[in-house]
Design a protein around this motif. Sequence first.
Motif, PDB file in Angstrom:
ATOM      1  N   LEU A  10       6.563  10.581   4.145  1.00  0.00           N
ATOM      2  CA  LEU A  10       5.861  11.704   3.511  1.00  0.00           C
ATOM      3  C   LEU A  10       5.290  11.320   2.147  1.00  0.00           C
ATOM      4  O   LEU A  10       4.083  11.169   1.991  1.00  0.00           O
ATOM      5  CB  LEU A  10       6.808  12.904   3.377  1.00  0.00           C
ATOM      6  CG  LEU A  10       6.206  14.175   2.779  1.00  0.00           C
ATOM      7  CD1 LEU A  10       5.051  14.712   3.620  1.00  0.00           C
ATOM      8  CD2 LEU A  10       7.294  15.244   2.607  1.00  0.00           C
ATOM      9  N   ASP A  11       6.162  11.148   1.165  1.00  0.00           N
ATOM     10  CA  ASP A  11       5.716  10.897  -0.213  1.00  0.00           C
ATOM     11  C   ASP A  11       5.101   9.499  -0.350  1.00  0.00           C
ATOM     12  O   ASP A  11       5.722   8.505   0.036  1.00  0.00           O
ATOM     13  CB  ASP A  11       6.907  11.005  -1.169  1.00  0.00           C
ATOM     14  CG  ASP A  11       7.558  12.366  -1.115  1.00  0.00           C
ATOM     15  OD1 ASP A  11       7.205  13.222  -1.937  1.00  0.00           O
ATOM     16  OD2 ASP A  11       8.420  12.582  -0.240  1.00  0.00           O
ATOM     17  N   GLY A  12       3.899   9.453  -0.883  1.00  0.00           N
ATOM     18  CA  GLY A  12       3.234   8.170  -1.066  1.00  0.00           C
ATOM     19  C   GLY A  12       2.509   7.682   0.177  1.00  0.00           C
ATOM     20  O   GLY A  12       1.821   6.663   0.124  1.00  0.00           O
ATOM     21  N   LYS A  43       6.866   6.203  -9.976  1.00  0.00           N
ATOM     22  CA  LYS A  43       6.484   5.547  -8.722  1.00  0.00           C
ATOM     23  C   LYS A  43       7.512   4.517  -8.287  1.00  0.00           C
ATOM     24  O   LYS A  43       7.615   4.177  -7.107  1.00  0.00           O
ATOM     25  CB  LYS A  43       5.104   4.885  -8.865  1.00  0.00           C
ATOM     26  CG  LYS A  43       3.952   5.870  -8.968  1.00  0.00           C
ATOM     27  CD  LYS A  43       2.619   5.136  -9.060  1.00  0.00           C
ATOM     28  CE  LYS A  43       1.456   6.115  -9.159  1.00  0.00           C
ATOM     29  NZ  LYS A  43       0.153   5.411  -9.253  1.00  0.00           N
ATOM     30  N   HIS A  44       8.273   4.001  -9.253  1.00  0.00           N
ATOM     31  CA  HIS A  44       9.310   3.008  -8.946  1.00  0.00           C
ATOM     32  C   HIS A  44      10.689   3.644  -8.817  1.00  0.00           C
ATOM     33  O   HIS A  44      11.646   2.967  -8.455  1.00  0.00           O
ATOM     34  CB  HIS A  44       9.316   1.920 -10.021  1.00  0.00           C
ATOM     35  CG  HIS A  44       8.018   1.176 -10.099  1.00  0.00           C
ATOM     36  ND1 HIS A  44       7.693   0.140  -9.245  1.00  0.00           N
ATOM     37  CD2 HIS A  44       6.933   1.351 -10.896  1.00  0.00           C
ATOM     38  CE1 HIS A  44       6.480  -0.304  -9.530  1.00  0.00           C
ATOM     39  NE2 HIS A  44       6.001   0.421 -10.521  1.00  0.00           N
ATOM     40  N   PHE A  45      10.784   4.937  -9.116  1.00  0.00           N
ATOM     41  CA  PHE A  45      12.049   5.648  -8.963  1.00  0.00           C
ATOM     42  C   PHE A  45      12.190   6.265  -7.568  1.00  0.00           C
ATOM     43  O   PHE A  45      13.302   6.568  -7.140  1.00  0.00           O
ATOM     44  CB  PHE A  45      12.168   6.779  -9.991  1.00  0.00           C
ATOM     45  CG  PHE A  45      12.235   6.333 -11.430  1.00  0.00           C
ATOM     46  CD1 PHE A  45      12.412   5.000 -11.780  1.00  0.00           C
ATOM     47  CD2 PHE A  45      12.112   7.262 -12.458  1.00  0.00           C
ATOM     48  CE1 PHE A  45      12.472   4.602 -13.108  1.00  0.00           C
ATOM     49  CE2 PHE A  45      12.181   6.881 -13.791  1.00  0.00           C
ATOM     50  CZ  PHE A  45      12.355   5.546 -14.123  1.00  0.00           C
ATOM     51  N   VAL A  46      11.058   6.499  -6.897  1.00  0.00           N
ATOM     52  CA  VAL A  46      11.088   7.210  -5.621  1.00  0.00           C
ATOM     53  C   VAL A  46      11.289   6.241  -4.461  1.00  0.00           C
ATOM     54  O   VAL A  46      11.144   5.029  -4.605  1.00  0.00           O
ATOM     55  CB  VAL A  46       9.786   8.015  -5.395  1.00  0.00           C
ATOM     56  CG1 VAL A  46       9.607   9.055  -6.479  1.00  0.00           C
ATOM     57  CG2 VAL A  46       8.570   7.089  -5.339  1.00  0.00           C
ATOM     58  N   GLY A  47      11.616   6.800  -3.297  1.00  0.00           N
ATOM     59  CA  GLY A  47      11.720   6.014  -2.069  1.00  0.00           C
ATOM     60  C   GLY A  47      13.081   6.083  -1.410  1.00  0.00           C
ATOM     61  O   GLY A  47      13.200   5.911  -0.203  1.00  0.00           O
ATOM     62  N   GLY A 185       1.886  -0.588   6.704  1.00  0.00           N
ATOM     63  CA  GLY A 185       2.005  -0.231   5.301  1.00  0.00           C
ATOM     64  C   GLY A 185       0.722   0.346   4.736  1.00  0.00           C
ATOM     65  O   GLY A 185      -0.380  -0.011   5.172  1.00  0.00           O
ATOM     66  N   VAL A 186       0.882   1.244   3.770  1.00  0.00           N
ATOM     67  CA  VAL A 186      -0.280   1.826   3.088  1.00  0.00           C
ATOM     68  C   VAL A 186      -0.155   1.562   1.587  1.00  0.00           C
ATOM     69  O   VAL A 186       0.887   1.841   0.992  1.00  0.00           O
ATOM     70  CB  VAL A 186      -0.420   3.340   3.380  1.00  0.00           C
ATOM     71  CG1 VAL A 186      -0.473   3.585   4.881  1.00  0.00           C
ATOM     72  CG2 VAL A 186       0.720   4.154   2.772  1.00  0.00           C
ATOM     73  N   PRO A 187      -1.206   1.016   0.958  1.00  0.00           N
ATOM     74  CA  PRO A 187      -1.138   0.666  -0.461  1.00  0.00           C
ATOM     75  C   PRO A 187      -1.660   1.740  -1.397  1.00  0.00           C
ATOM     76  O   PRO A 187      -1.730   1.517  -2.605  1.00  0.00           O
ATOM     77  CB  PRO A 187      -2.025  -0.587  -0.529  1.00  0.00           C
ATOM     78  CG  PRO A 187      -3.070  -0.352   0.516  1.00  0.00           C
ATOM     79  CD  PRO A 187      -2.392   0.442   1.613  1.00  0.00           C
ATOM     80  N   TRP A 188      -2.014   2.903  -0.861  1.00  0.00           N
ATOM     81  CA  TRP A 188      -2.536   3.963  -1.739  1.00  0.00           C
ATOM     82  C   TRP A 188      -1.406   4.805  -2.335  1.00  0.00           C
ATOM     83  O   TRP A 188      -1.644   5.717  -3.117  1.00  0.00           O
ATOM     84  CB  TRP A 188      -3.513   4.865  -0.990  1.00  0.00           C
ATOM     85  CG  TRP A 188      -2.973   5.497   0.255  1.00  0.00           C
ATOM     86  CD1 TRP A 188      -2.073   6.524   0.350  1.00  0.00           C
ATOM     87  CD2 TRP A 188      -3.300   5.143   1.601  1.00  0.00           C
ATOM     88  NE1 TRP A 188      -1.814   6.835   1.663  1.00  0.00           N
ATOM     89  CE2 TRP A 188      -2.556   6.002   2.460  1.00  0.00           C
ATOM     90  CE3 TRP A 188      -4.152   4.182   2.172  1.00  0.00           C
ATOM     91  CZ2 TRP A 188      -2.639   5.916   3.847  1.00  0.00           C
ATOM     92  CZ3 TRP A 188      -4.226   4.101   3.554  1.00  0.00           C
ATOM     93  CH2 TRP A 188      -3.480   4.965   4.375  1.00  0.00           C
ATOM     94  N   GLY A 189      -0.163   4.519  -1.966  1.00  0.00           N
ATOM     95  CA  GLY A 189       0.968   5.324  -2.424  1.00  0.00           C
ATOM     96  C   GLY A 189       1.599   4.803  -3.693  1.00  0.00           C
ATOM     97  O   GLY A 189       0.925   4.547  -4.682  1.00  0.00           O
ATOM     98  N   PHE A 190       2.918   4.590  -3.632  1.00  0.00           N
ATOM     99  CA  PHE A 190       3.683   4.308  -4.840  1.00  0.00           C
ATOM    100  C   PHE A 190       4.022   2.832  -5.014  1.00  0.00           C
ATOM    101  O   PHE A 190       4.669   2.461  -5.992  1.00  0.00           O
ATOM    102  CB  PHE A 190       4.967   5.143  -4.849  1.00  0.00           C
ATOM    103  CG  PHE A 190       4.708   6.620  -4.714  1.00  0.00           C
ATOM    104  CD1 PHE A 190       3.538   7.195  -5.195  1.00  0.00           C
ATOM    105  CD2 PHE A 190       5.640   7.445  -4.109  1.00  0.00           C
ATOM    106  CE1 PHE A 190       3.294   8.560  -5.070  1.00  0.00           C
ATOM    107  CE2 PHE A 190       5.415   8.814  -3.985  1.00  0.00           C
ATOM    108  CZ  PHE A 190       4.242   9.363  -4.461  1.00  0.00           C
ATOM    109  N   ARG A 191       3.630   1.986  -4.059  1.00  0.00           N
ATOM    110  CA  ARG A 191       3.902   0.562  -4.167  1.00  0.00           C
ATOM    111  C   ARG A 191       2.617  -0.220  -3.857  1.00  0.00           C
ATOM    112  O   ARG A 191       1.613   0.357  -3.454  1.00  0.00           O
ATOM    113  CB  ARG A 191       4.998   0.139  -3.201  1.00  0.00           C
ATOM    114  CG  ARG A 191       6.311   0.865  -3.368  1.00  0.00           C
ATOM    115  CD  ARG A 191       7.017   0.514  -4.663  1.00  0.00           C
ATOM    116  NE  ARG A 191       8.444   0.765  -4.538  1.00  0.00           N
ATOM    117  CZ  ARG A 191       9.012   1.949  -4.734  1.00  0.00           C
ATOM    118  NH1 ARG A 191       8.280   2.985  -5.069  1.00  0.00           N
ATOM    119  NH2 ARG A 191      10.323   2.093  -4.598  1.00  0.00           N
TER     120      ARG A 191
END
Length: 215
Positions: A10-12, A43-47, A185-191
Amino acid sequence: MTYKAIIFDLDGTLVNSIEDLADAMNSVLKNKNYPTHNYEAYKHFVGSGIRSLVIKALPETQRVEAQIKNCFDQMISIYSKQCTNKTKPYDGIIDLLNQLKARNLKLSVLSNKADELTKKITLALFPDYFSPVLGLKQEALKKPNPVVALQICNQLNVKPEETIYVGDTAIDMQTANNSNMLAVGVPWGFRDKKELIESNAKHILNHPLDLIKLL
């Protein structure tokens, strides 16, 4: 391979939720006179779920169980009221979902966000696309544990190898590979792409509609 189902993070991946998450956690930190963080840091705290986000956002000296629980409860209370204030689908996601739906593909959501919040956001932004929609119910079953992803396959009556898993973090790629699904993988999110490639993403999408090419 003919793919019959797609499981999305969902997120990212489907939605950019970073501002609502950050705003809620920063409210908790401000209430306690702790330092806050910018959107890029979050962005580095989520997941790994909201509890993990709370731990990472707290000052190191405050990462004790009683404080974590207190801040987690506050975070959930605030975030649940504003989780769709700024959260929106990424550009191209609705077009993608319409094309996938037209192809009669089975679509599901699996998130490490709390189950109630995962369902609330997905229903608000994507009311007619996904079933089942599952978030985190037990810490032990958190991604990259493949158990819930495989349960989704059973529910949809598809094999893991007939399933694409789409996500934006290393955890998502590990989940896909642990489940014997195609890791996309999708690069438009948080990583970034580097993390996805290092985590054995089999394909990287530059735009949501690139997923159609895999079908």
